[in-house]
Design an enzyme around this catalytic site. Structure first.
Site, PDB file in Angstrom:
ATOM      1  N   HIS A   6      40.045  52.980  39.413  1.00 21.89           N
ATOM      2  CA  HIS A   6      39.657  52.418  40.705  1.00 21.89           C
ATOM      3  C   HIS A   6      39.827  50.905  40.725  1.00 21.89           C
ATOM      4  O   HIS A   6      39.918  50.265  39.687  1.00 21.89           O
ATOM      5  CB  HIS A   6      38.227  52.802  41.115  1.00 21.89           C
ATOM      6  CG  HIS A   6      37.126  52.195  40.325  1.00 21.89           C
ATOM      7  ND1 HIS A   6      36.396  52.882  39.401  1.00 21.89           N
ATOM      8  CD2 HIS A   6      36.587  50.948  40.342  1.00 21.89           C
ATOM      9  CE1 HIS A   6      35.481  52.105  38.867  1.00 21.89           C
ATOM     10  NE2 HIS A   6      35.571  50.919  39.423  1.00 21.89           N
ATOM     11  N   ARG A  10      34.266  44.187  47.258  1.00 23.98           N
ATOM     12  CA  ARG A  10      32.949  43.996  47.862  1.00 23.98           C
ATOM     13  C   ARG A  10      33.109  43.933  49.374  1.00 23.98           C
ATOM     14  O   ARG A  10      34.038  43.311  49.874  1.00 23.98           O
ATOM     15  CB  ARG A  10      32.313  42.712  47.345  1.00 23.98           C
ATOM     16  CG  ARG A  10      31.867  42.818  45.917  1.00 23.98           C
ATOM     17  CD  ARG A  10      31.165  41.545  45.444  1.00 23.98           C
ATOM     18  NE  ARG A  10      30.649  41.741  44.109  1.00 23.98           N
ATOM     19  CZ  ARG A  10      31.339  41.509  42.995  1.00 23.98           C
ATOM     20  NH1 ARG A  10      32.574  41.060  43.065  1.00 23.98           N
ATOM     21  NH2 ARG A  10      30.776  41.719  41.817  1.00 23.98           N
ATOM     22  N   GLU A  53      36.875  51.457  45.222  1.00 23.25           N
ATOM     23  CA  GLU A  53      35.405  51.434  45.188  1.00 23.25           C
ATOM     24  C   GLU A  53      34.939  50.318  46.103  1.00 23.25           C
ATOM     25  O   GLU A  53      35.207  49.142  45.853  1.00 23.25           O
ATOM     26  CB  GLU A  53      34.912  51.174  43.770  1.00 23.25           C
ATOM     27  CG  GLU A  53      33.410  50.977  43.688  1.00 23.25           C
ATOM     28  CD  GLU A  53      32.952  50.415  42.344  1.00 23.25           C
ATOM     29  OE1 GLU A  53      31.984  49.632  42.351  1.00 23.25           O
ATOM     30  OE2 GLU A  53      33.563  50.730  41.314  1.00 23.25           O
ATOM     31  N   ASN A  57      26.511  45.188  48.816  1.00 21.80           N
ATOM     32  CA  ASN A  57      25.259  44.598  48.351  1.00 21.80           C
ATOM     33  C   ASN A  57      24.352  44.426  49.563  1.00 21.80           C
ATOM     34  O   ASN A  57      24.603  43.584  50.434  1.00 21.80           O
ATOM     35  CB  ASN A  57      25.525  43.265  47.650  1.00 21.80           C
ATOM     36  CG  ASN A  57      26.264  43.476  46.350  1.00 21.80           C
ATOM     37  OD1 ASN A  57      25.820  44.232  45.498  1.00 21.80           O
ATOM     38  ND2 ASN A  57      27.416  42.842  46.209  1.00 21.80           N
ATOM     39  N   HIS A  72      46.538  41.310  46.392  1.00 20.27           N
ATOM     40  CA  HIS A  72      46.487  42.425  47.340  1.00 20.27           C
ATOM     41  C   HIS A  72      46.427  43.750  46.594  1.00 20.27           C
ATOM     42  O   HIS A  72      46.705  43.827  45.411  1.00 20.27           O
ATOM     43  CB  HIS A  72      47.695  42.407  48.282  1.00 20.27           C
ATOM     44  CG  HIS A  72      49.014  42.568  47.588  1.00 20.27           C
ATOM     45  ND1 HIS A  72      49.769  41.490  47.187  1.00 20.27           N
ATOM     46  CD2 HIS A  72      49.700  43.673  47.202  1.00 20.27           C
ATOM     47  CE1 HIS A  72      50.869  41.925  46.597  1.00 20.27           C
ATOM     48  NE2 HIS A  72      50.852  43.260  46.589  1.00 20.27           N
ATOM     49  N   GLU A 122      49.062  45.640  51.094  1.00 16.31           N
ATOM     50  CA  GLU A 122      50.494  45.710  51.329  1.00 16.31           C
ATOM     51  C   GLU A 122      50.872  47.171  51.536  1.00 16.31           C
ATOM     52  O   GLU A 122      50.490  48.027  50.745  1.00 16.31           O
ATOM     53  CB  GLU A 122      51.248  45.138  50.130  1.00 16.31           C
ATOM     54  CG  GLU A 122      52.752  45.122  50.295  1.00 16.31           C
ATOM     55  CD  GLU A 122      53.461  44.538  49.092  1.00 16.31           C
ATOM     56  OE1 GLU A 122      54.583  44.039  49.282  1.00 16.31           O
ATOM     57  OE2 GLU A 122      52.904  44.584  47.969  1.00 16.31           O
TER      58      GLU A 122
END
Length: 131
Positions: A6, A10, A53, A57, A72, A122
């Site tokens: 993965h 964030r 992922e 937060n 990217h 991209e």
């Protein structure tokens, strides 16, 4: 041998990010872990065993800085023009299609799109190295 499983990004608004990745790339939560201070949402589609992922937060209100190191995430598609048109129709504002050459040799056709947190993705036409 190590296997890439993965990439973590964030996000400030988990619902907006999940909606973007579902609409743009057909990625949906395959697994989600909810904790008091944060949520981890692992997105994938039938085409992938690698996941994005999303880390949310809870309580954060300031956008994240991407620094000067992030470049990217890339995906490839069978029909670049159709994907571009679909994303425009969905209101996701992809940038223009570009071509990357080495002399007279076409290496890639691609465009970029930004997710809700400004991460660049991209989108490449399946061709050559990009399969």
């Amino acid at each position: 041998m190590a296997k890439v499983i993965h990439v973590m990004l964030r996000c400030l608004d988990l619902a907006a990010s999940k909606a973007f990745y579902k609409t743009a790339f057909g990625l949906e939560p395959a697994h989600e872990l909810d904790f008091p201070d944060f949520t981890l949402s692992y997105l994938r589609n039938a085409e992938n065993d690698m996941e994005i992922e999303l880390t949310w937060n809870k309580g954060r209100q300031q956008p994240y800085s991407h620094g000067d190191g992030y470049g990217h995430v890339a995906v490839c598609v069978d029909d670049l023009e159709a994907e571009h048109a679909r994303l425009v129709q969905a209101g996701l504002s992809p940038l223009e299609i570009k071509r990357f050459h080495d002399g007279d040799t076409l290496l890639a056709r691609f465009f970029f799109i930004l997710d809700p947190d400004g991460y660049k993705i991209e989108v490449l036409q399946r061709h050559g190295h990009y399969q």
